[in-house]
Scaffold this active site. Structure first.
Site, short mmCIF file in Angstrom:
data_model
loop_
_atom_site.label_atom_id
_atom_site.label_comp_id
_atom_site.label_asym_id
_atom_site.label_seq_id
_atom_site.Cartn_x
_atom_site.Cartn_y
_atom_site.Cartn_z
N GLU A 56 -16.85 -7.08 -14.09
CA GLU A 56 -15.76 -7.78 -14.77
C GLU A 56 -14.56 -7.97 -13.86
O GLU A 56 -13.94 -9.05 -13.84
CB GLU A 56 -15.34 -6.99 -16.02
N CYS A 88 -12.94 -1.32 -17.57
CA CYS A 88 -13.07 -2.77 -17.47
C CYS A 88 -12.62 -3.47 -18.75
O CYS A 88 -12.14 -4.61 -18.70
CB CYS A 88 -14.51 -3.14 -17.16
N THR A 169 -57.52 4.93 -1.95
CA THR A 169 -56.24 4.77 -1.27
C THR A 169 -56.31 5.07 0.22
O THR A 169 -55.35 4.82 0.94
CB THR A 169 -55.18 5.69 -1.91
N ALA A 170 -57.41 5.64 0.66
CA ALA A 170 -57.59 5.98 2.08
C ALA A 170 -59.05 6.36 2.31
O ALA A 170 -59.79 6.64 1.36
CB ALA A 170 -56.68 7.14 2.48
N SER A 176 -55.27 4.94 6.17
CA SER A 176 -54.99 4.00 5.08
C SER A 176 -54.25 2.75 5.54
O SER A 176 -53.88 1.92 4.71
CB SER A 176 -54.16 4.70 4.00
N THR A 204 -48.63 13.90 2.86
CA THR A 204 -48.41 12.55 3.39
C THR A 204 -47.57 12.59 4.65
O THR A 204 -47.82 11.84 5.60
CB THR A 204 -47.74 11.68 2.32
N GLU A 304 -44.27 7.75 -3.72
CA GLU A 304 -45.30 7.26 -2.80
C GLU A 304 -45.92 8.48 -2.14
O GLU A 304 -45.47 8.94 -1.10
CB GLU A 304 -44.71 6.32 -1.75
#
Length: 376
Positions: A56, A88, A169-170, A176, A204, A304
């Site tokens: 705003e 605001c 996935t791998a 991967s 990972t 992830e």
């Protein structure tokens, strides 16, 4: 009663709110458009970085004296409290705004209708759209993480998976790169950009050494990067620990143990925060991690991770949304999306409802949620 308003201006306001993605967190993504009585757009703005101007104020500054007597279209109720910036709703009143069209009421308990009440008390006409109006639904979806943190005290957890058509996935050895194509990977970075934090597991980190920052799309802010590391095994040279952005490591290890204390000090020298959230079996308590991230003002958590940590999130019912990219290839034997079970019966399988299925380059992007997950 909902009074007439210009749907084209409202649509423009919603589109503009999307420009606050990757900029306004932890504040919601909000836009404001000022229109004359005959529907001409005079000025517009969206929320800036936390501590800077809200939507705003940006629109009012652009309009100057022409703001008086206009209609302000806003995608979320104007704030009514002194936070990092002044209210605001007071700025709208002082500028002489005649009417405010609001897509959605703010879920923040510090606001929650008070902004609308202050506007009406000052003589400003207020139109609040019903919650099932498409514009209200779109504004809520854009701010699903903010609503989640305000109403559930936890981030909205989105699990991203890139897999072959047969759900791998791998390969068995963890390789991967890359199952999906460049367009899907770029799109994945756009979803990272939405998040206040990106989370992965130590597996990972050790297998792939990812950065998990936003690189393939432009962004003003980098999300926090979070590692779940039960035994605090993360290498000091891991790329995820490198700038830019804040890094948090959650562990189940006793922080006062000598070896752990030494590792914690070494990580602190790199600017990394280590947080102990021990759970059963020497594992990190994932629910406690979500609670802590909410306290750190994370609205959306983008997961992830590998099949084991993914399985833990699914098993504990912590995933609000699945973002799955499927590539048109078959891997056969390999790592699955999420390891959980075994299930006693098919009826025990977690049920999901598709939100969207779209083609991204050569791949498919599927967005799915447990039914009713966003009903809070």
């Amino acid at each position: 009663m909902t009074h007439a308003f210009d749907p084209a201006v409202l649509g423009r306001t919603l589109a503009l709110a999307g420009d606050a993605v990757g900029l306004s967190d932890p504040n919601p993504r909000v836009a404001c458009v000022l229109a004359s009585p005959d529907g001409r757009v005079l000025a517009e703005g969206h929320t800036q970085r936390a501590g800077s101007a809200h939507a705003e104020v940006m629109a009012l500054a652009a309009a100057g004296d022409t703001a008086r007597g206009t209609t302000a279209y806003v995608t979320l109720e104007p704030c009514s409290h002194h936070g990092r910036t002044p209210p605001c709703c007071d700025a709208l009143v002082q500028a002489g705004i005649a009417r405010v069209v609001v897509a959605l009421q703010d879920p923040n308990p510090l606001v929650a209708g008070r902004g609308l009440a202050r506007l009406r008390a000052a003589g400003v006409k207020v139109t609040l759209l019903p919650p099932d109006h498409p514009a209200a639904v779109a504004s809520r979806e854009l701010n699903i993480g903010f609503f989640s943190r305000m109403l559930r005290r936890r981030p909205w957890v989105r699990m991203k998976v890139a897999a072959s058509l047969d759900g791998r996935t791998a390969l068995d050895d963890g390789r991967s790169r890359w199952i999906t194509g460049e367009a899907a990977r770029t799109d994945g970075h756009a979803w990272r950009k939405r998040a206040g934090a990106v989370l992965t597991g130590i597996g990972t980190v050790l297998d792939d050494d990812p950065r998990l920052d936003v690189r393939l799309v432009p962004t003003e802010l980098q999300p926090k990067r979070v590692v779940v590391d039960s035994r605090l095994e993360i290498p000091l040279a891991a790329r995820i620990l490198q700038p830019p952005g804040e890094v948090l490591v959650y562990t189940a290890a006793a922080l006062d143990a000598p070896a752990v204390a030494d590792k914690r000090r070494a990580l602190a020298e790199l600017g990394v925060t280590v947080v102990a959230r021990p759970g059963p079996g020497g594992k990190v308590d994932l629910g406690a991690v979500l609670d802590d991230l909410a306290a750190r003002e994370v609205n959306e958590l983008h997961v992830e991770a590998g099949h084991k940590l993914n399985g833990s999130f699914v098993r504990e019912g912590l995933v609000d949304e699945f973002l799955v990219y499927l590539a048109p290839r078959l891997l056969g034997q390999g790592r699955e999306m999420a390891r959980f079970g075994p299930l006693g019966a098919l009826d025990d399988a977690p049920a999901l409802a598709y939100q969207s299925v779209e083609r991204v380059g050569d791949d498919l992007r599927i967005l799915a949620r447990p039914p009713g997950r966003a009903d809070f």
